[in-house]
Design a protein around this motif. Structure first.
Motif, short mmCIF file in Angstrom:
data_model
loop_
_atom_site.label_atom_id
_atom_site.label_comp_id
_atom_site.label_asym_id
_atom_site.label_seq_id
_atom_site.Cartn_x
_atom_site.Cartn_y
_atom_site.Cartn_z
N THR A 1 -4.05 0.50 -4.25
CA THR A 1 -4.31 1.35 -3.10
C THR A 1 -5.53 2.23 -3.35
O THR A 1 -5.68 2.81 -4.43
CB THR A 1 -3.10 2.26 -2.81
OG1 THR A 1 -1.98 1.42 -2.45
CG2 THR A 1 -3.39 3.24 -1.68
N VAL A 2 -6.40 2.32 -2.35
CA VAL A 2 -7.49 3.31 -2.36
C VAL A 2 -7.23 4.23 -1.16
O VAL A 2 -6.74 3.80 -0.12
CB VAL A 2 -8.88 2.65 -2.27
CG1 VAL A 2 -9.15 1.83 -3.50
CG2 VAL A 2 -9.00 1.77 -1.03
N SER A 3 -7.54 5.50 -1.32
CA SER A 3 -7.15 6.46 -0.29
C SER A 3 -8.21 7.53 -0.08
O SER A 3 -9.10 7.73 -0.92
CB SER A 3 -5.81 7.11 -0.65
OG SER A 3 -5.91 7.78 -1.89
N VAL B 1 0.87 -1.17 0.00
CA VAL B 1 0.00 0.00 0.00
C VAL B 1 0.90 1.22 0.00
O VAL B 1 2.03 1.17 0.52
CB VAL B 1 -0.94 -0.01 1.23
CG1 VAL B 1 -0.15 0.08 2.53
CG2 VAL B 1 -1.96 1.10 1.16
N SER B 2 0.47 2.31 -0.59
CA SER B 2 1.32 3.50 -0.69
C SER B 2 0.52 4.74 -0.34
O SER B 2 -0.69 4.82 -0.57
CB SER B 2 1.90 3.63 -2.09
OG SER B 2 0.87 3.79 -3.06
N LEU B 3 1.24 5.71 0.21
CA LEU B 3 0.65 7.01 0.55
C LEU B 3 1.75 8.05 0.42
O LEU B 3 2.49 8.32 1.36
CB LEU B 3 0.07 6.99 1.96
CG LEU B 3 -0.65 8.26 2.43
CD1 LEU B 3 -1.85 8.56 1.54
CD2 LEU B 3 -1.08 8.12 3.88
N GLY B 4 1.88 8.60 -0.80
CA GLY B 4 2.91 9.59 -1.04
C GLY B 4 4.30 9.02 -0.86
O GLY B 4 4.67 8.02 -1.48
N SER C 1 -5.02 11.38 6.68
CA SER C 1 -4.86 10.73 5.38
C SER C 1 -4.81 9.23 5.59
O SER C 1 -4.08 8.74 6.46
CB SER C 1 -3.58 11.21 4.69
OG SER C 1 -3.63 12.61 4.47
N VAL C 2 -5.58 8.51 4.78
CA VAL C 2 -5.70 7.06 4.95
C VAL C 2 -5.48 6.39 3.59
O VAL C 2 -6.01 6.84 2.57
CB VAL C 2 -7.09 6.67 5.48
CG1 VAL C 2 -7.16 5.16 5.72
CG2 VAL C 2 -7.41 7.42 6.76
N ALA C 3 -4.69 5.31 3.59
CA ALA C 3 -4.49 4.49 2.39
C ALA C 3 -4.72 3.04 2.75
O ALA C 3 -4.27 2.57 3.81
CB ALA C 3 -3.09 4.69 1.82
N ILE C 4 -5.43 2.30 1.88
CA ILE C 4 -5.84 0.93 2.17
C ILE C 4 -5.63 0.07 0.93
O ILE C 4 -5.87 0.53 -0.21
CB ILE C 4 -7.33 0.88 2.58
CG1 ILE C 4 -7.59 1.78 3.78
CG2 ILE C 4 -7.80 -0.54 2.85
CD1 ILE C 4 -9.05 2.13 3.98
N SER C 5 -5.21 -1.17 1.13
CA SER C 5 -5.16 -2.11 0.02
C SER C 5 -5.42 -3.52 0.52
O SER C 5 -5.27 -3.81 1.71
CB SER C 5 -3.80 -2.07 -0.70
OG SER C 5 -2.83 -2.76 0.06
N ASP C 6 -5.78 -4.39 -0.41
CA ASP C 6 -5.94 -5.82 -0.14
C ASP C 6 -4.78 -6.54 -0.83
O ASP C 6 -4.86 -6.88 -2.01
CB ASP C 6 -7.27 -6.32 -0.70
CG ASP C 6 -7.34 -7.84 -0.81
OD1 ASP C 6 -6.66 -8.51 0.00
OD2 ASP C 6 -8.04 -8.34 -1.70
#
Length: 810
Positions: free
Chosen positions: A802-804, A519-522, A748-753
């Protein structure tokens, strides 16, 4: 891959070059790329297209003229040193090849080391290399400025050689041990180019006979991914030589079929991943060849009745920027996406990057203004940063000319976009920072461990088993003999049984685990991997590992490490190639271990530091939990033939390199062991010591079911269980990875499966009440409560992406 990767070092052939062709007061910029039209610069105006078609009036003649210029370079200003050097390179390659050619009348082959009267795969490889070498001589014959240009004394020899090449190609059987690639792609591509360069010297009946054989083996575009583009190229080039519009229609359709995303198998996936051979990551091998050959075909057909749709060019631009560029570091194309090509002496990371950069230059010049800047900026950055094998020194006149033009422009250099990119479709993650690039290569039930077909990459055992690759200013780290000399049983990042497996064992294998991804966030990211190593052994080592990519530091956690009784297991922290010219001291807890050979064990060390060979290449290591660590410094001898026994890559000479290895010893038969360490790229000993004394990172959990850390206002967690668990204000009851960053006014939230198995909605609890949604992926819905909130996330067909959301907490 394309046969240019198969050539022996002194037989280098220059193909797919960008060229300049004057057409009606404009310069057509051609070669490895798309033709663009712009006002002509001052310079020579003499065309070097075949004399009979220099000013062709039919569509086919114009295509032949453009193609001829693609191969030869067109008019070349030899007063420019770089241009002259490139022409000298073409000339030198041809002179080397010609010097060893067999006497005329020897029908066993054109070169003594490439007998064409063999059988099976040996004959196929000999035929491929024969075609390549003959192409190099014919190229010099057609290139202005070489000593062989239009040499009448050479013409008859070339025609006789072409006849023998075709005779042996025509008898190419369809036996299983004769590689279809040579029959349908490599030899035909060389043969069509040779026929073009010699077309004015060939009788029509001979041309038709030679090309009838090509048509018999490759009658239409076929297969998928790079192979589909290559077969389309074969069909197109043959059709251009013989004025066959129906075949050009077929080639155009095949190319357009290749230029779209796929969701399984070979080709470009929606996240920019490139897969070839069904389940092997290949952005840096087949992927760059796919880009190069696609762009070349698009350029060749540009402005003709067979021009491809404009949307296909946009597709290539997207793939270049979002798929290929993230894997480029200061002139190198990173090894974790080069597949079995890492075992080829001639296929260096920097040579692979040059292929991509040549395509980038062409794409950038054709791109509309609103898209040109990004690709041009990346290309300029790569040109300026590669001090190991400078791009301006390559033997490719048109590419060098375009590069010089770019450097004289007002385009500002800009590296590929920083931060973390998760390529879920190929189990790869890349983390880019101003001072380094860090990549992780994993495997799963979707992506195979590694590829070792054709007796190549025989020691790739652990290169897809959680292998980590740190790129900094030591630009030769993974080139310059790394792969034949590194201890391939100790690849950094992996947790593996000790000892050497048999050559090629466990290749092509899929693991019975799906929990692999990220998962990524910036500038933040997380990569996680449940592992079974090796996947097909009763003595397999199992466990789970997660890397937390926190800006300039990488936190690595491992848990549940288990193996059968008596099976020794280790986690490899480092295996760094050392300079032969510069001293590289190594410290453990401030104590110097010198620069000579050593093999030491340490109980519960706090930190270690390796001085790099150049400024910006120091590396720090901090151990966050008690561990028994082994450090060794040794000189290793290897041969390319140890890892690649394909006859096409036979280099038996010995190579010696020095290495520093750092491993965590889990003992024999560990049951649920764990580790935790931090990598600090570019850090000084003082910085590493200070970090170890007061780590800014807190391990919140390190179990099979949950691995999580906190650093300041950031919490990153990878849930590996369907049981409800909470950590750091995050609650989940599914296998999901989450990053949450809280600043003064935003969450800020980032989520993945990462398992890519959830086919519906999940619920993520946050220990914050949300006042409003600032921005959010359409897949996320927020349900606030009294003091908390729940994110309802739709992961149907998310494929690990990733969905954020950016939220305003109450």
């Amino acid at each position: 891959m394309h046969p240019t990767d198969d050539e022996k070092p002194h037989r280098r052939m220059i193909l797919g070059r960008r060229q300049l062709l004057l057409v009606g007061g404009f310069v057509v910029v051609a070669g490895v790329g798309v033709t663009s039209l712009r006002q002509s610069e001052a310079g020579p105006t003499r065309s070097l297209a075949p004399p009979a078609e220099a000013h062709g009036t039919t569509p086919y003649a114009r295509l032949r003229g453009r193609w001829y210029t693609q191969l030869t370079g067109g008019d070349i200003d030899l007063s420019v040193p770089e241009n002259a050097r490139a022409v000298d390179g073409v000339d030198a390659a041809a002179r080397n090849a010609r010097a060893d050619m067999s006497p005329r009348g020897d029908r066993t082959g054109l070169w003594p080391d490439l007998p064409l009267d063999g059988t099976g795969r040996d004959r196929a490889i000999a035929l491929r290399h024969t075609a390549d070498r003959l192409s190099s001589v014919v190229l010099a014959y057609g290139t202005a400025g070489t000593t062989m240009y239009r040499d009448p004394g050479l013409r008859s020899s070339l025609l006789g050689s072409l006849d023998l090449l075709h005779e042996r190609y025509e008898s190419f059987g369809a036996a299983q041990d004769e590689n279809w690639y040579d029959r349908e792609i490599s030899v035909p591509l060389a043969l069509t180019s040779i026929c073009l360069l010699l077309r004015d010297d060939l009788a029509r009946d001979l041309l038709e006979r030679y090309l009838a054989t090509v048509d018999s083996f490759t009658p239409a575009p076929s297969k998928a991914g790079a192979n589909l583009v290559w077969t389309a190229q074969v069909v197109a080039e043959r059709a251009i030589l013989l004025d066959e519009g129906a075949k050009l229609d077929m080639a155009r359709e095949g190319l357009q079929r290749a230029l779209h995303t796929v969701t399984s198998g070979d080709g470009v996936h929606p996240d920019g991943s490139f897969i070839q051979h069904k389940n092997h990551p290949y952005t840096g091998g087949y992927g760059t060849s796919f880009l190069r050959s696609s762009v070349r075909l698009v350029e060749l057909l540009h402005g003709s009745p067979w021009q491809v749709d404009s949307g296909k060019f946009d597709f290539l631009l997207d793939f270049a920027v979002d798929g290929v560029a993230p894997w480029l570091h200061k002139g190198a194309l990173l090894s974790p996406v080069r597949g079995r090509e890492i075992s080829r002496r001639s296929a260096t990371e920097h040579n692979a990057c040059h292929v991509a950069m040549s395509a980038f230059l062409a794409l950038g010049e054709l791109a509309p203004p609103e898209r040109r800047g990004v690709l041009a900026g990346i290309t300029r950055h790569l040109i300026e940063q590669d001090t190991l094998t400078p791009f301006l020194g390559i033997n490719n006149v048109p590419a060098v000319t375009a590069a010089r033009r770019l450097l004289r422009s007002e385009t500002l250099a800009a590296p590929p976009e920083g931060g973390t990119r998760v390529f879920a479709a190929m189990d790869r993650v890349v983390h880019r920072r101003p001072g380094f690039t860090f990549a992780i290569a994993m495997s799963s039930s979707r992506i195979a461990t590694y590829e070792a077909i054709n007796s190549e990459n025989l020691h790739g055992w652990w290169t897809g088993s959680g292998a980590t690759y740190l790129y900094d200013d030591d630009l030769a780290q993974f080139d310059d003999g790394y792969w034949p000399t590194v201890d391939a049983t100790r690849i950094p990042g992996t947790t593996v049984p000790t000892g050497s497996p048999p050559d090629g064992s466990n290749a092509e294998a899929l693991a019975a685990v799906a929990l692999v991804g990220g998962v990524s966030l910036g500038h933040l990211g997380l990569a996680t991997m449940a592992f079974r190593t090796p996947v097909d052994s009763p003595a397999t080592v199992t466990g789970r590992k997660t890397w937390f990519l926190l800006g300039d530091e990488i936190v690595a956690l491992g848990s549940g490490i288990t193996a059968p009784a008596g099976r020794a297991v280790e986690t490899v922290v480092e295996n760094r190639k050392l300079s032969t010219d510069v001293s590289q001291p190594f410290l453990v807890d401030a104590a110097s271990l010198g620069t000579g050979p050593m093999n030491r064990s340490f109980d519960r060390p706090g930190w270690a530091h390796l001085t790099g060979p150049v400024e910006g290449s120091d590396i720090g290591y901090v151990f966050l939990t008690d561990a028994r660590v082994r450090a060794s410094r040794e000189s290793r001898i290897g041969r390319w033939s140890d890892i690649n026994q394909d006859p096409a890559f036979d280099f038996p000479g010995e190579i010696r390199r020095d290495y520093l290895t750092l491993c965590i010893d889990h003992g024999r038969g560990p049951q649920g062991d764990r580790y935790a360490y931090v990598l600090l790229p570019g850090a000084s000993p003082e910085t590493v010591s200070g970090y170890a004394a007061s780590p800014p990172v807190t391990i919140l959990s390190n179990t099979l079911g949950l691995q999580a850390v906190r650093k300041g206002n950031t919490v990153a967690a990878s849930f590996g269980s369907t049981d409800e668990q909470s950590v750091g204000g995050i609650t989940a009851r599914t296998r999901v990875s989450v990053i949450v960053v809280r600043d003064e006014s935003r969450l800020s939230v980032a989520i993945s499966d990462p398992s890519q198995t959830v086919q519906g909605t999940i619920r993520i609890g946050l220990d914050h009440r949300i006042r409003r949604v600032i921005t959010a992926d359409p897949r996320i819905q927020v349900q606030p409560d009294q003091a908390t909130s729940t994110l309802v996330v739709d992961l149907l067909d998310a494929r690990g992406q990733t969905v954020s959301a950016v939220l305003e907490p109450a």
